[in-house]
Design a protein around this motif. Structure first.
Motif, mmCIF file in Angstrom:
data_model
loop_
_atom_site.group_PDB
_atom_site.id
_atom_site.type_symbol
_atom_site.label_atom_id
_atom_site.label_comp_id
_atom_site.label_asym_id
_atom_site.label_seq_id
_atom_site.Cartn_x
_atom_site.Cartn_y
_atom_site.Cartn_z
ATOM 1 N N VAL A 17 30.664 46.047 44.238
ATOM 2 C CA VAL A 17 31.874 46.595 43.606
ATOM 3 C C VAL A 17 32.443 45.610 42.594
ATOM 4 O O VAL A 17 32.921 45.998 41.522
ATOM 5 N N SER A 18 32.391 44.316 42.913
ATOM 6 C CA SER A 18 32.881 43.295 41.985
ATOM 7 C C SER A 18 32.122 43.343 40.664
ATOM 8 O O SER A 18 32.728 43.259 39.586
ATOM 9 N N ALA A 19 30.792 43.505 40.731
ATOM 10 C CA ALA A 19 30.004 43.639 39.503
ATOM 11 C C ALA A 19 30.354 44.929 38.771
ATOM 12 O O ALA A 19 30.426 44.954 37.539
ATOM 13 N N GLY A 20 30.593 46.009 39.518
ATOM 14 C CA GLY A 20 30.993 47.259 38.881
ATOM 15 C C GLY A 20 32.331 47.157 38.184
ATOM 16 O O GLY A 20 32.529 47.711 37.087
ATOM 17 N N LEU A 21 33.276 46.440 38.782
ATOM 18 C CA LEU A 21 34.572 46.239 38.136
ATOM 19 C C LEU A 21 34.417 45.452 36.832
ATOM 20 O O LEU A 21 35.119 45.713 35.845
ATOM 21 N N ALA A 22 33.501 44.497 36.835
ATOM 22 C CA ALA A 22 33.258 43.718 35.620
ATOM 23 C C ALA A 22 32.720 44.613 34.505
ATOM 24 O O ALA A 22 33.123 44.486 33.341
ATOM 25 N N PHE A 123 29.741 39.513 31.416
ATOM 26 C CA PHE A 123 29.486 38.301 32.183
ATOM 27 C C PHE A 123 30.781 37.525 32.438
ATOM 28 O O PHE A 123 30.973 36.949 33.511
ATOM 29 N N VAL A 124 31.656 37.500 31.434
ATOM 30 C CA VAL A 124 32.943 36.808 31.603
ATOM 31 C C VAL A 124 33.757 37.472 32.704
ATOM 32 O O VAL A 124 34.306 36.805 33.596
ATOM 33 N N PHE A 125 33.848 38.798 32.668
ATOM 34 C CA PHE A 125 34.605 39.512 33.692
ATOM 35 C C PHE A 125 33.939 39.383 35.062
ATOM 36 O O PHE A 125 34.631 39.317 36.084
ATOM 37 N N CYS A 126 32.615 39.350 35.096
ATOM 38 C CA CYS A 126 31.905 39.171 36.365
ATOM 39 C C CYS A 126 32.274 37.835 36.997
ATOM 40 O O CYS A 126 32.488 37.746 38.221
ATOM 41 N N TYR A 127 32.386 36.810 36.196
ATOM 42 C CA TYR A 127 32.793 35.490 36.689
ATOM 43 C C TYR A 127 34.221 35.528 37.225
ATOM 44 O O TYR A 127 34.524 34.982 38.302
ATOM 45 N N ILE A 128 35.110 36.177 36.487
ATOM 46 C CA ILE A 128 36.516 36.246 36.904
ATOM 47 C C ILE A 128 36.652 36.969 38.237
ATOM 48 O O ILE A 128 37.344 36.502 39.158
ATOM 49 N N TYR A 129 35.977 38.104 38.371
ATOM 50 C CA TYR A 129 36.084 38.868 39.612
ATOM 51 C C TYR A 129 35.420 38.147 40.782
ATOM 52 O O TYR A 129 35.882 38.255 41.927
ATOM 53 N N THR A 130 34.337 37.423 40.527
ATOM 54 C CA THR A 130 33.693 36.670 41.606
ATOM 55 C C THR A 130 34.597 35.559 42.112
ATOM 56 O O THR A 130 34.699 35.323 43.326
ATOM 57 N N MET A 131 35.291 34.870 41.203
ATOM 58 C CA MET A 131 36.157 33.766 41.584
ATOM 59 C C MET A 131 37.481 34.226 42.187
ATOM 60 O O MET A 131 38.170 33.433 42.845
ATOM 61 N N THR A 132 37.877 35.460 41.979
ATOM 62 C CA THR A 132 39.169 35.935 42.472
ATOM 63 C C THR A 132 38.992 37.039 43.514
ATOM 64 O O THR A 132 39.256 36.844 44.699
ATOM 65 N N PHE A 133 38.522 38.190 43.082
ATOM 66 C CA PHE A 133 38.411 39.352 43.951
ATOM 67 C C PHE A 133 37.473 39.085 45.128
ATOM 68 O O PHE A 133 37.833 39.319 46.292
#
Length: 289
Positions: A17-22, A123-133
């Motif tokens: 889901v985190s990757a999908g949000l990105a 990729f930028v959003f994927c990093y943000i969601y991995t570090m937070t969500f």
């Protein structure tokens, strides 16, 4: 895992889901900014899913390792240890991916430029969601485990096991036995790399062999770079059964000797009934020839 408490199915689903949000965030931002959406961009979600799942495994592995370290029992210390170990690897891989795709925006092909913009931003959003969500999801999952709750229903598991049937114990404990499952040992893959793979590569002869192999690989790579020619074969952009491929084959076979076609377009209204105008156009054509 066999244990219904230690099973991390929801944790894995949240990683996807985190990757999908990105993907949703990056696509929405690019469309809002007016970046054209081309058909090649439809392949970007698969790349983001691969990187997102890879980051998820790194985070979970670091979290599991932190639980085995002495003095790292509370959630804050374990999460700090997890980010200290995993965030560096995730950051470096994300930076290299983002740089690679953003450099690709310098290309002259508009479709490739759009693909690189969409994918690099994802990729930028994927990093943000991995570090937070996803970090928050790990903590919530740990609270569920500490509360001895079922992985699917999040209902408390246990109680008076002596009154429970074998089917209940198999579903809610992981075994038909009325005894709760023992804490799991280190993962076999981690044991393999720690006890066998690592010591094998620290041998001096193996290290020398690795250096020689890498030198050979580097030399071949440099030679290959000198053989690269700029250009693109349009046939490679079509599917195998497309009618475009025979067209390009015939065009190359019968018309390659004539060179590129040149077209001249007259953008204004012309009085073709006027003989003088027609002669002027013919003279212009002859001059171009």
């Amino acid at each position: 895992r066999q244990s219904c408490v230690r099973n991390n199915v929801w944790l894995a689903c949240c990683g996807v889901v985190s990757a999908g949000l990105a993907v949703l965030s990056s696509f929405g931002l690019m469309l809002f900014c007016g970046v054209p959406f081309v058909v090649t961009v439809a392949n970007a979600p698969f790349l983001i899913l691969g990187v997102g799942v890879d980051d998820m495994f790194i985070m979970i592995a670091s979290w599991e390792q932190s639980s085995r370290k002495k003095g790292k029992s509370d959630v804050k210390s374990r999460l700090a240890e997890t980010y200290g170990e995993a965030a560096l690897s995730v950051t470096i891989t994300t930076l290299t991916d983002v740089l690679a795709f953003y450099i690709g925006t310098w290309t002259a092909f508009p479709s490739v430029r759009s693909f690189c913009l969409y994918t690099g931003t994802a990729f930028v959003f994927c990093y943000i969601y991995t570090m937070t969500f996803f970090g928050a999801i790990i903590v919530l999952n740990d609270k569920r485990e500490q509360g001895n709750r079922h992985w699917l229903t999040c209902m408390p598991v246990g109680g008076d096991k002596a009154q429970k049937s074998c089917l209940y114990n198999a579903c809610c404990i992981g075994t038909c036995s009325r005894e709760s499952s023992q804490p799991e040992s280190e993962h076999p893959m981690s044991t393999f790399f720690k006890k066998y793979y690592g010591p094998f590569f620290t041998n001096k002869w193996i290290k020398l062999l690795v250096v020689l192999l890498y030198g050979t690989y580097l030399g071949g790579s440099i030679y290959g770079c000198t053989q690269i020619r700029e250009g693109i074969d349009l046939r490679n952009l079509a599917s195998d059964g497309s009618y475009v491929i025979p067209y390009y084959d015939d065009d190359d076979k019968y018309f390659s000797a004539y060179g590129p076609r040149v077209m001249v377009v007259i953008t204004e209204s012309v009085d073709y009934w006027n003989e003088t105008v027609r002669l002027g156009i013919e003279n212009c054509t002859q001059d171009l020839e």
